[in-house]
Each structure stands twice: as C-alpha cells, then as structure tokens.
Design an enzyme around this catalytic site. Structure first.
Site, mmCIF file in Angstrom:
data_model
loop_
_atom_site.group_PDB
_atom_site.id
_atom_site.type_symbol
_atom_site.label_atom_id
_atom_site.label_comp_id
_atom_site.label_asym_id
_atom_site.label_seq_id
_atom_site.Cartn_x
_atom_site.Cartn_y
_atom_site.Cartn_z
ATOM 1 N N ASP A 12 33.738 39.690 40.749
ATOM 2 C CA ASP A 12 34.282 38.340 40.542
ATOM 3 C C ASP A 12 33.751 37.845 39.197
ATOM 4 O OD1 ASP A 12 35.212 35.774 40.684
ATOM 5 O OD2 ASP A 12 34.431 35.363 42.686
ATOM 6 N N ASP A 107 40.795 37.619 37.549
ATOM 7 C CA ASP A 107 39.335 37.609 37.469
ATOM 8 C C ASP A 107 38.648 38.221 38.680
ATOM 9 O OD1 ASP A 107 40.117 35.665 39.233
ATOM 10 O OD2 ASP A 107 38.674 34.164 38.552
ATOM 11 N N GLU A 108 39.366 38.998 39.488
ATOM 12 C CA GLU A 108 38.779 39.464 40.731
ATOM 13 C C GLU A 108 39.388 40.792 41.151
ATOM 14 O OE1 GLU A 108 37.478 36.538 44.096
ATOM 15 O OE2 GLU A 108 39.514 37.221 44.544
#
Length: 362
Positions: A12, A107-108
């Site tokens: 993350d 973003d993950e």
C-alpha cells in the site's frame, strides 16, 4: 509463517498521489500538501501525513472542508497521468519479484507469497527497491489472507512492514469495532449494535444461523466468517469485469432536462470508447440518478444483442432517464453497461474500475 496455510502480502503506497507530487516538487517536503479538485463538490484525493496530523484531513473529505480546516496547506490539482505512470513503475518492481500480483488500484496490490522462502525478508527488499527506483515509500502487511493483510497493513503506516497471524489478529483486534473489517460499513455496524454486537470478538462468537436470519443467508454467512477473520479470496492476476460505468457529479444541481440529456450522451460515448478498448460488449444498460436530497435511483434495460455502440447505449440510457423523469434537481448522473460478452478484437486493457467525470476519486 512456516505453519501458515497461505502467505499473502499487500503493498500500500504511502499518501501516493501526494508523494508523487512531492517527488517532482521537493521544495514542498515537510509541508502539508492536499491533492484535490477545485469545484464546489470536489473531494480530497489524498493528503500528506503533515496535513493529516495537523488538521485530520483525509481522503474523500470535501475539499471545501479541508480548506477551512487548513487554509495554509498547499492545494494541488490531481494529475492522474503522472500517478498512472508512477503506479506502473511500482507494479513493474513487484512483478519482477513475485509471480502472482493483483493490482487493485494505482496505489495498492496483493501478492501471493505462499511457498516463498523468507517472505518477510523478500518484502523488505522489494520495498527498498521501490524506494530506490521511484523515490516513493510504501507500507506492507503480511498475513494468512487478503483480508488480514489489508487489516494489519494499517498498523505500520507509513513505511512499516507488519506481520501477523490470524490467531494474533483475533487477539489484537478482539475489542475493536467490527468496522475494522473491510466491507463492514456504518449501517451494518449499527444493525450489529442492535443485536448487542459491539466488538469483533462478539461478532465472531455469534451463531451463523442468527446472523443469516437477521441479514439474509449470503450476508449473514459473510459476516460470520469475517467475525472470525476468515477469508479464502484468492490473489488473481486478472479480475472478471462485471460492469463498467461512467459518472458525473455536477458542481451545481441540474434541473434542466436538456443539460442532463447532453451529459448522458457524453458519458455514453466515453463509456463505449472504454468498452471498445477493453474488447467488451454488454447487453444490460443502466442509469444512476442521485437527486439533490441524496435519493439515489437506478434503472436498467436488457437488450437482445450485446453492444459497444454509443448510439445504442445512449438511446437506451436516454429512454430510461425520460421514463424516470427526475422529480428534483440532479446531483449525480451515471450510465452503466453490464452482462458482458467479449467482442472479436480487444485493444490493450486498462485496469478495471469506474471512470468518474468531474469528481475526484476517493
């Protein structure tokens, strides 16, 4: 971790959009930075940790509220092409080291580490490599399932690596609200409270049949498993796309039907362009209308032949809108296509998801 049946990690990225901005504007490091749109209904895309600590600014907060809380912060307009480019750099690092990587956002990403030798050490090396190649930091959670990885990663933000077994998590979060479980929102928490369930441990002790009577068989069974932090969801490199949609949140509520119909036509054209790029055609066409009092209505119609033709999608959506005839000004309008069948040729695919026009992603 040697006795775990599965080993799953989540990477993350820390305050990702703000971090990308700081990478190209190093003079802003150490300052509160907020990435958000400028319209009256814009929301915060993300905020630097300085902004979070100083004023509690968080993602999805109305941008107007953020500006009231911290007028001295640096406010930047989102640059999604730059964020997509940075995301691609990060995911390239992950794929060099791990075979099964499921990207779930810019973003993950989840990583299947089962069978890997020394997964904790491997993830430390990956985090260092991401930092070296992109100048971006990340937090990592490692546990026995996707669900647990998602929960425990929060303990180490920013920049931490947290490893926790299911047994340890059950003990660590026993007194926490069930809201700690992704997917259990405020309404479900309130309904659980009506049953006398205030904590995760209390949810885990409840009989499955009782939860199914209260919430229905599917949701009740899901809550029963989540209360015991059970999750068998696989990490997959691709995910089935069940629907595609485009939405517009208007800066000012719209009552004029001509404006609504024009916006619907633009969204249908954009949606069909996206469908063609991914090689998808659908038979179910729907609209979503949110009124100024937050009443949300959906309507749909299924046609005989799958389509990616904006003339067809636009015409059906327009008929649905006219049949509904919104009784109040409209805050949000959207069009959706589902019930997919692949077309004969597909262009390179973008990550699945929803495209929003005029609304900053949360």
């Amino acid at each position: 971790m040697s006795d775990w049946r599965r080993v799953v990690a989540i990477v993350d990225m820390d305050a990702f959009y703000a971090s990308v901005e700081l990478r190209r504007r190093p003079e802003l490091k150490g300052k509160p930075v907020v990435v958000c749109g400028e319209g009256p209904r814009a929301v915060v895309t993300t905020a630097s940790y300085e902004a979070r600590k100083l004023a509690g600014i968080r993602s999805a907060m109305p941008a107007a509220e953020a500006r009231r809380r911290l007028p001295s912060a640096v406010y930047l307009t989102p640059d999604f092409p730059a964020y997509r480019e940075a995301s691609a750099q990060v995911m390239a690092v992950l794929r060099r080291h791990v075979e099964t990587v499921e990207v779930v956002g810019l973003d993950e990403a989840y990583l299947e580490l089962t069978g890997m030798f020394a997964p904790k050490a491997a993830m430390r090396r990956i985090a260092a490599e991401i930092r070296a190649e992109t100048s971006l930091g990340c937090s990592i959670g490692i546990s026995e399932s996707r669900l647990l990885a998602k929960i425990v990663v929060e303990l180490g933000k920013p920049g931490g690596l947290t490893v926790m077994s299911r047994a340890e998590a059950l003990e660590r979060f026993a007194a926490d609200s069930p809201a700690i479980v992704p997917g259990i929102g405020p309404k479900t928490v309130e309904r659980l409270r009506e049953l006398g369930i205030e904590t995760l441990a209390e949810l885990g002790r409840r009989d499955r049949a009782e939860l199914e009577r209260r919430f229905g068989p599917r949701t009740g069974a899901w809550l029963h498993d989540r209360g015991r932090l059970l999750d068998d969801t696989p990490v997959a490199t691709t995910r089935e796309t069940k629907s595609q949609s485009v939405e517009t949140t208007f800066d000012v509520d719209v009552a004029e039907r001509a404006r609504l119909e024009e916006a619907l036509g633009r969204m249908a054209a954009e949606l069909c362009r996206r469908l063609r790029r991914r090689g998808l055609q659908g038979r179910t066409i729907g609209i979503k209308v949110r009124l100024d009092d937050w009443t949300t209505v959906t309507r749909s119609h299924t046609i005989e032949q799958p389509t990616d033709d904006p003339r067809v999608v636009g015409a059906v959506a327009l008929d649905l809108l006219r049949a509904y005839d919104p009784p109040r000004p409209v805050r949000l309008l959207g069009v959706r296509v589902a019930s997919f069948e692949p077309s004969e040729a597909a262009e390179p695919q973008a990550p699945p998801g929803q495209l929003r026009l005029g609304l900053d992603p949360a």
